[in-house]
Design a protein around this motif. Structure first.
Motif, short mmCIF file in Angstrom:
data_model
loop_
_atom_site.label_atom_id
_atom_site.label_comp_id
_atom_site.label_asym_id
_atom_site.label_seq_id
_atom_site.Cartn_x
_atom_site.Cartn_y
_atom_site.Cartn_z
N PRO A 70 -38.85 102.05 40.80
CA PRO A 70 -37.87 102.33 39.74
C PRO A 70 -38.46 102.29 38.33
N ARG A 71 -39.56 101.60 38.13
CA ARG A 71 -40.17 101.53 36.79
C ARG A 71 -40.53 102.91 36.25
N PRO A 72 -41.15 103.79 37.07
CA PRO A 72 -41.43 105.13 36.54
C PRO A 72 -40.23 106.09 36.62
N GLY A 73 -39.06 105.59 37.02
CA GLY A 73 -37.86 106.42 36.99
C GLY A 73 -37.37 106.92 38.33
N VAL A 74 -37.81 106.34 39.44
CA VAL A 74 -37.38 106.76 40.76
C VAL A 74 -36.06 106.05 41.08
N GLU A 75 -35.06 106.82 41.52
CA GLU A 75 -33.76 106.25 41.87
C GLU A 75 -33.90 105.31 43.06
N GLY A 76 -32.99 104.35 43.16
CA GLY A 76 -33.06 103.32 44.19
C GLY A 76 -33.11 103.83 45.61
N ALA A 77 -32.23 104.79 45.96
CA ALA A 77 -32.21 105.30 47.34
C ALA A 77 -33.49 106.07 47.65
N ILE A 78 -33.99 106.82 46.69
CA ILE A 78 -35.23 107.56 46.90
C ILE A 78 -36.40 106.59 47.02
N ALA A 79 -36.41 105.56 46.19
CA ALA A 79 -37.48 104.55 46.24
C ALA A 79 -37.50 103.87 47.60
N ALA A 80 -36.33 103.51 48.11
CA ALA A 80 -36.27 102.83 49.42
C ALA A 80 -36.80 103.75 50.53
N GLU A 81 -36.42 105.03 50.49
CA GLU A 81 -36.89 105.97 51.52
C GLU A 81 -38.39 106.22 51.40
#
Length: 88
Positions: A70-81
């Motif tokens: 999430p620090r570089p701007g990735v949404e939570g659901a995308i980061a988890a996947e």
């Protein structure tokens, strides 16, 4: 066993061990690419922060990966996947 007789055995074992590392290396690279590609498809540029987070996920630290993306701007659901894809 005489010392000269052991040398070919040791060399053969070393060659087999290194061959296994070479075979496993492309799979690890593909996992990093899958994680990074998922982030990029979401519209976030793949920066060093993304690469590091995906590598952390590759090592098995899913929480560290999910907290780093999430620090570089990735949404939570995308980061988890993306982090779930890294160690596969």
């Amino acid at each position: 066993m005489r010392r000269p007789a052991r040398i070919p055995g040791v060399l053969a074992g070393l060659a087999l061990a290194l061959g296994g590392v070479v075979i496993a290396a492309p799979a690890a690279h593909a996992d990093l690419v899958a994680c990074q590609d998922l982030v990029q498809l979401q519209g976030t540029e793949v920066t060093d922060a993304v690469r590091i987070a995906c590598y952390v996920g590759l090592t098995g630290d899913q929480d560290g990966c999910a907290n780093g993306l999430p620090r570089p701007g990735v949404e939570g659901a995308i980061a988890a996947e993306a982090c779930r894809q890294a160690p596969q």
